[in-house]
Write an enzyme that holds these catalytic residues in place. Structure first.
Site, PDB file in Angstrom:
ATOM      1  N   ASP A  39     -38.766 -39.440  -4.347  1.00  0.00           N
ATOM      2  CA  ASP A  39     -38.563 -40.872  -4.494  1.00  0.00           C
ATOM      3  C   ASP A  39     -39.961 -41.480  -4.313  1.00  0.00           C
ATOM      4  O   ASP A  39     -40.897 -40.791  -3.913  1.00  0.00           O
ATOM      5  CB  ASP A  39     -37.594 -41.351  -3.407  1.00  0.00           C
ATOM      6  CG  ASP A  39     -37.513 -42.860  -3.334  1.00  0.00           C
ATOM      7  OD1 ASP A  39     -37.381 -43.502  -4.384  1.00  0.00           O
ATOM      8  OD2 ASP A  39     -37.616 -43.402  -2.208  1.00  0.00           O
TER       9      ASP A  39
ATOM     10  N   ASP B 160     -40.841 -45.408  -3.272  1.00  0.00           N
ATOM     11  CA  ASP B 160     -40.932 -46.398  -2.191  1.00  0.00           C
ATOM     12  C   ASP B 160     -40.405 -45.832  -0.873  1.00  0.00           C
ATOM     13  O   ASP B 160     -39.338 -45.213  -0.827  1.00  0.00           O
ATOM     14  CB  ASP B 160     -40.136 -47.651  -2.546  1.00  0.00           C
ATOM     15  CG  ASP B 160     -40.737 -48.392  -3.728  1.00  0.00           C
ATOM     16  OD1 ASP B 160     -41.944 -48.260  -3.956  1.00  0.00           O
ATOM     17  OD2 ASP B 160     -39.982 -49.115  -4.423  1.00  0.00           O
TER      18      ASP B 160
ATOM     19  N   ASP C   4     -36.709 -46.232  -8.383  1.00  0.00           N
ATOM     20  CA  ASP C   4     -36.172 -47.512  -8.859  1.00  0.00           C
ATOM     21  C   ASP C   4     -37.256 -48.589  -8.878  1.00  0.00           C
ATOM     22  O   ASP C   4     -36.936 -49.775  -8.971  1.00  0.00           O
ATOM     23  CB  ASP C   4     -35.005 -47.944  -7.962  1.00  0.00           C
ATOM     24  CG  ASP C   4     -34.004 -48.808  -8.707  1.00  0.00           C
ATOM     25  OD1 ASP C   4     -34.255 -49.107  -9.883  1.00  0.00           O
ATOM     26  OD2 ASP C   4     -32.983 -49.201  -8.113  1.00  0.00           O
TER      27      ASP C   4
END
Length: 240
Positions: free
Chosen positions: A8, A10, A99
């Protein structure tokens, strides 16, 4: 047989949220309530479109946005981890599923000089239009009931593994490092020899703890606090 490292972005690669860090480029470093209150659960990308429109309305240039974004701190030990991956590209593939968006991640990785450690980034497409406003699009549409409307990380990971298999690349082990609720779904496609690594004290760790006796989770769970923890596990897994 290679190892696949999945990150991922962040609160994993970087030690903050790139989508909220961008607000630092505003004169008052804050959003008006009209923008803040426009967020709908599961529609973060749509919300970021509103944020970037507001930033554009304040005449903040793309260069100013970039100068702020590249100051976001990397998580402790993460640059050492990425350097190790870069030095071992013959045996480690590395992807990011995030995201955030293409512009922010590209800027941040290039500023670190470690962008070559990452083979592919799967995130929401973004670009600056002709009047200097950044536009963000959804990565894809999907039918997963557990994920935000714009991105199912399990679908991305399954697609990547399938494409690699078609190219003749199989992975001895997959290590998945993340922190958030949207990192839970992809853990269901990991195998018994794979490792899911939730960041200690973050939501993914709590969600995985609830799945301890659940058949949907086959992978080993090892929590991490710094990139050094992930690096130690990566090195150990390569020696097995």
């Amino acid at each position: 047989m290679k190892t696949l490292m999945v990150f991922d972005f962040d609160h994993t690669v970087v030690d903050d949220n790139s989508d909220t860090w961008v607000i630092k480029c505003l004169p008052g470093q804050t959003l008006p309530d009209s923008v803040k209150n426009s967020y709908r659960k599961g529609y973060w990308t749509e919300f970021m479109g509103s944020v970037m429109n507001y930033i554009g309305d304040q005449k903040v240039s793309p260069e100013t946005v970039r100068s702020v974004m590249v100051t976001i701190p990397f998580t402790a030990g993460m640059t050492d981890l990425l350097t190790f991956i870069l030095d071992n590209k013959s045996t480690i593939d590395c992807i990011v599923i995030s995201d955030s968006n293409t512009v922010f991640i590209d800027w941040i990785l290039h500023a670190s000089g470690l962008q070559a450690a990452v083979d592919q980034v799967f995130t929401n497409p973004a670009k600056f239009n002709e009047v200097g406003y950044m536009e963000v699009q959804c990565y894809h549409s999907h039918d997963c009931a557990h994920c935000p409307v714009n991105l199912c990380k399990r679908r991305v990971l399954e697609g990547y593994l399938s494409e690699q298999f078609d190219r003749g690349v199989e992975y001895e082990r997959v290590l998945y490092a993340g922190d958030g609720g949207n990192d839970l779904c992809p853990t269901s496609c990991l195998r018994g020899r794979d490792v899911v690594m939730p960041r200690r004290g973050f939501i993914l760790e709590k969600l995985l703890a609830k799945l301890e006796d659940d058949a949907s989770l086959s992978a080993k769970v090892i929590a991490w606090s710094s990139g050094t923890d992930i690096l130690q596990e990566l090195k150990a897994s390569m020696q097995e």
